[in-house]
Write a protein that holds these residues in place. Sequence first.
Motif, mmCIF file in Angstrom:
data_model
loop_
_atom_site.group_PDB
_atom_site.id
_atom_site.type_symbol
_atom_site.label_atom_id
_atom_site.label_comp_id
_atom_site.label_asym_id
_atom_site.label_seq_id
_atom_site.Cartn_x
_atom_site.Cartn_y
_atom_site.Cartn_z
ATOM 1 N N PHE A 184 0.843 -1.199 0.000
ATOM 2 C CA PHE A 184 0.000 0.000 0.000
ATOM 3 C C PHE A 184 0.880 1.252 0.000
ATOM 4 O O PHE A 184 1.742 1.415 0.875
ATOM 5 C CB PHE A 184 -0.909 0.027 1.238
ATOM 6 C CG PHE A 184 -1.715 1.286 1.316
ATOM 7 C CD1 PHE A 184 -2.877 1.430 0.569
ATOM 8 C CD2 PHE A 184 -1.285 2.360 2.085
ATOM 9 C CE1 PHE A 184 -3.598 2.614 0.611
ATOM 10 C CE2 PHE A 184 -2.004 3.538 2.134
ATOM 11 C CZ PHE A 184 -3.166 3.661 1.389
ATOM 12 N N PHE B 15 -5.346 16.439 3.487
ATOM 13 C CA PHE B 15 -5.266 15.443 2.413
ATOM 14 C C PHE B 15 -6.575 14.676 2.304
ATOM 15 O O PHE B 15 -7.472 14.814 3.141
ATOM 16 C CB PHE B 15 -4.076 14.495 2.617
ATOM 17 C CG PHE B 15 -4.187 13.553 3.787
ATOM 18 C CD1 PHE B 15 -3.791 13.936 5.054
ATOM 19 C CD2 PHE B 15 -4.682 12.260 3.618
ATOM 20 C CE1 PHE B 15 -3.870 13.061 6.135
ATOM 21 C CE2 PHE B 15 -4.759 11.376 4.679
ATOM 22 C CZ PHE B 15 -4.353 11.783 5.949
ATOM 23 N N GLY C 90 -8.215 10.685 0.553
ATOM 24 C CA GLY C 90 -7.878 9.371 0.020
ATOM 25 C C GLY C 90 -9.103 8.810 -0.680
ATOM 26 O O GLY C 90 -10.190 8.790 -0.101
ATOM 27 N N TYR D 204 -4.841 3.883 -5.480
ATOM 28 C CA TYR D 204 -5.176 4.796 -4.375
ATOM 29 C C TYR D 204 -4.762 6.209 -4.779
ATOM 30 O O TYR D 204 -3.633 6.449 -5.203
ATOM 31 C CB TYR D 204 -4.423 4.366 -3.119
ATOM 32 C CG TYR D 204 -4.761 5.191 -1.893
ATOM 33 C CD1 TYR D 204 -5.959 5.007 -1.217
ATOM 34 C CD2 TYR D 204 -3.874 6.145 -1.413
ATOM 35 C CE1 TYR D 204 -6.267 5.749 -0.084
ATOM 36 C CE2 TYR D 204 -4.176 6.889 -0.277
ATOM 37 C CZ TYR D 204 -5.376 6.688 0.369
ATOM 38 O OH TYR D 204 -5.685 7.417 1.488
ATOM 39 N N ARG E 220 -4.284 10.182 -3.793
ATOM 40 C CA ARG E 220 -3.981 10.978 -2.608
ATOM 41 C C ARG E 220 -3.873 12.466 -3.000
ATOM 42 O O ARG E 220 -2.799 12.950 -3.341
ATOM 43 C CB ARG E 220 -2.680 10.472 -1.983
ATOM 44 C CG ARG E 220 -2.108 11.291 -0.840
ATOM 45 C CD ARG E 220 -3.085 11.572 0.278
ATOM 46 N NE ARG E 220 -3.541 10.419 1.001
ATOM 47 C CZ ARG E 220 -2.940 9.866 2.057
ATOM 48 N NH1 ARG E 220 -1.806 10.350 2.491
ATOM 49 N NH2 ARG E 220 -3.490 8.836 2.684
ATOM 50 N N TYR F 263 -3.948 -3.198 2.534
ATOM 51 C CA TYR F 263 -3.422 -2.157 3.420
ATOM 52 C C TYR F 263 -2.570 -2.771 4.525
ATOM 53 O O TYR F 263 -1.573 -2.214 4.947
ATOM 54 C CB TYR F 263 -4.601 -1.379 4.023
ATOM 55 C CG TYR F 263 -4.175 -0.252 4.917
ATOM 56 C CD1 TYR F 263 -3.570 0.879 4.389
ATOM 57 C CD2 TYR F 263 -4.369 -0.323 6.287
ATOM 58 C CE1 TYR F 263 -3.169 1.920 5.213
ATOM 59 C CE2 TYR F 263 -3.978 0.710 7.119
ATOM 60 C CZ TYR F 263 -3.382 1.829 6.577
ATOM 61 O OH TYR F 263 -2.980 2.850 7.385
ATOM 62 N N LYS G 126 -9.225 16.132 7.838
ATOM 63 C CA LYS G 126 -8.211 15.171 7.405
ATOM 64 C C LYS G 126 -6.907 15.955 7.236
ATOM 65 O O LYS G 126 -6.586 16.444 6.149
ATOM 66 C CB LYS G 126 -8.657 14.473 6.117
ATOM 67 C CG LYS G 126 -8.113 13.063 6.032
ATOM 68 C CD LYS G 126 -8.952 12.195 5.136
ATOM 69 C CE LYS G 126 -8.288 10.854 4.852
ATOM 70 N NZ LYS G 126 -8.101 10.011 6.043
ATOM 71 N N TYR H 131 -2.590 12.425 12.310
ATOM 72 C CA TYR H 131 -1.937 11.129 12.103
ATOM 73 C C TYR H 131 -0.543 11.153 12.728
ATOM 74 O O TYR H 131 -0.129 10.199 13.389
ATOM 75 C CB TYR H 131 -1.893 10.808 10.605
ATOM 76 C CG TYR H 131 -3.295 10.716 10.033
ATOM 77 C CD1 TYR H 131 -3.929 9.489 9.878
ATOM 78 C CD2 TYR H 131 -4.018 11.870 9.712
ATOM 79 C CE1 TYR H 131 -5.224 9.413 9.401
ATOM 80 C CE2 TYR H 131 -5.321 11.803 9.253
ATOM 81 C CZ TYR H 131 -5.918 10.571 9.097
ATOM 82 O OH TYR H 131 -7.205 10.490 8.644
ATOM 83 N N GLY I 229 -6.573 5.131 11.635
ATOM 84 C CA GLY I 229 -6.941 5.758 10.361
ATOM 85 C C GLY I 229 -8.242 5.221 9.820
ATOM 86 O O GLY I 229 -8.458 5.247 8.606
ATOM 87 N N GLY J 234 -12.450 2.107 6.088
ATOM 88 C CA GLY J 234 -11.834 3.311 5.553
ATOM 89 C C GLY J 234 -11.535 3.055 4.092
ATOM 90 O O GLY J 234 -11.596 1.908 3.632
ATOM 91 N N THR J 235 -11.180 4.093 3.372
ATOM 92 C CA THR J 235 -10.910 3.907 1.948
ATOM 93 C C THR J 235 -9.721 2.970 1.752
ATOM 94 O O THR J 235 -9.774 2.052 0.935
ATOM 95 C CB THR J 235 -10.622 5.265 1.290
ATOM 96 O OG1 THR J 235 -11.765 6.085 1.462
ATOM 97 C CG2 THR J 235 -10.320 5.110 -0.194
ATOM 98 N N ALA J 236 -8.657 3.215 2.498
ATOM 99 C CA ALA J 236 -7.433 2.448 2.272
ATOM 100 C C ALA J 236 -7.637 0.973 2.615
ATOM 101 O O ALA J 236 -7.302 0.094 1.834
ATOM 102 C CB ALA J 236 -6.303 3.037 3.095
HETATM 103 C C1 COI Z 1 -7.801 6.316 3.959
HETATM 104 O O1 COI Z 1 -8.416 5.315 4.294
HETATM 105 O O2 COI Z 1 -7.880 6.810 2.829
HETATM 106 C C2 COI Z 1 -6.932 6.994 4.903
HETATM 107 O O3 COI Z 1 -6.786 8.167 4.788
HETATM 108 C C3 COI Z 1 -6.267 6.195 5.941
HETATM 109 C C4 COI Z 1 -4.789 6.300 6.010
HETATM 110 C C5 COI Z 1 -4.049 5.647 4.901
HETATM 111 C C6 COI Z 1 -4.282 7.647 6.381
#
Ligand code: COI
Length: 371
Positions: A34, A80, A82, A146, A148, A179, A207, A212, A246, A316-318
């Motif tokens: 990831f 940021f 994601g 992904y 960002r 992830y 965010k 973090y 996260g 979560g997205t990640a």
């Molecule tokens: C996400 O799930 O997109 C996050 O922002 C979590 C993490 C990788 C910071």
Amino acid sequence: MTAPASHDFSFAIHPSSDPVPAARRAELLAEPGFGRVFTDHMVTAAWTKEDGWHDAQLRPYGPFALDPACQVFHYGQEIFEGLKAYRQAGGPIVTFRPMANAARFISSARRMAMPELPEDAFVHAIELLVTQDREWVPNQPERSLYLRPFMIATHVGLGVSRPSPSYLFAAIASQAGSYFHGGPHPVSVWLADDYIRAAPGGTGAAKTGGNYGGGFVGQLQALDHGCEQVVWLDSAEHWWVEELGGMNLFFVFGSGSSARLMTPALTGSLLPGVTRDSLLTLAADLGIQTAEGAISVADWREGCASGGITEVFACGTAATITPVGAVRGTGGDWPIGDGTEGPVTRQLREHLLGIQFGQFPDPHGWVHKIC
Ligand code: COI
């Protein structure tokens, strides 16, 4: 801070003259992990008080030259997002609810006294990047690209009497396999009882990198106790469950047709996750009763002991949807169910991924076709 009415989002397109060759890309993508392998391009745009948004570009991925006195390095004025791009069966490349991420980028910007990037410019930036780097969108099951997007304060100077008068927006893209190291599996979590992530009136709902960065100390404690993630509790009593490092958390009470879903309410110190929001809707579509509320450490422990809480998962997205198998803390340890992924977690994960990858209908119009 509101962007001046004038902004120019006609992106200049500067493709890389040296993209990664297909064979090398295939090698890099064999085990992407990831956020480790980045694509050939990025999108950038600048903002100043005088000119608003300008100098929007799609350009080769590469380092920024930034003055060491830029405000972001000293005061962490940064936000940021994601989100992911998915290659659906039959070819189209799509993303998922990009307007929700664009809207959260705006609310994070407001909290951090940064300029707002118009939602359509956010989505357009994503579309340009994914279209240019479409060969990087994987076609293996459950893999994605992904995305960002982020924004940093670029003003050179160490004064803190005002927010930066200049900013850089950028969006980069990276292969997303699992992830968690070792592939998707139930994780164990550590209850943080001497640090907090966020407090009322703070930046917890934004965010921003500091949430973090400030959380790593809890994450280290989790790792030291053999857990993969830290659970953040409320700042006043260290008693009410808020979220993971996260990800948001969901609790399943009961089973079968009487299963119901509960997630900690957005009190202002939790991140309003797009996946969290989608799951509340999706669960209701599937006939699962949902609630947003408060759950204490004792409720969690006793619920698992009595069998009232049958499953817990993080989202979560990640990390998409990740089952939580066990809890540890200074007050004791306990398992959740039999420690494996439960049926409600599985059903929701399959539905969410099914919508994202085009195998299930998309009744809410969440899927956004890119190319
Ligand atoms: C996400 O799930 O997109 C996050 O922002 C979590 C993490 C990788 C910071």
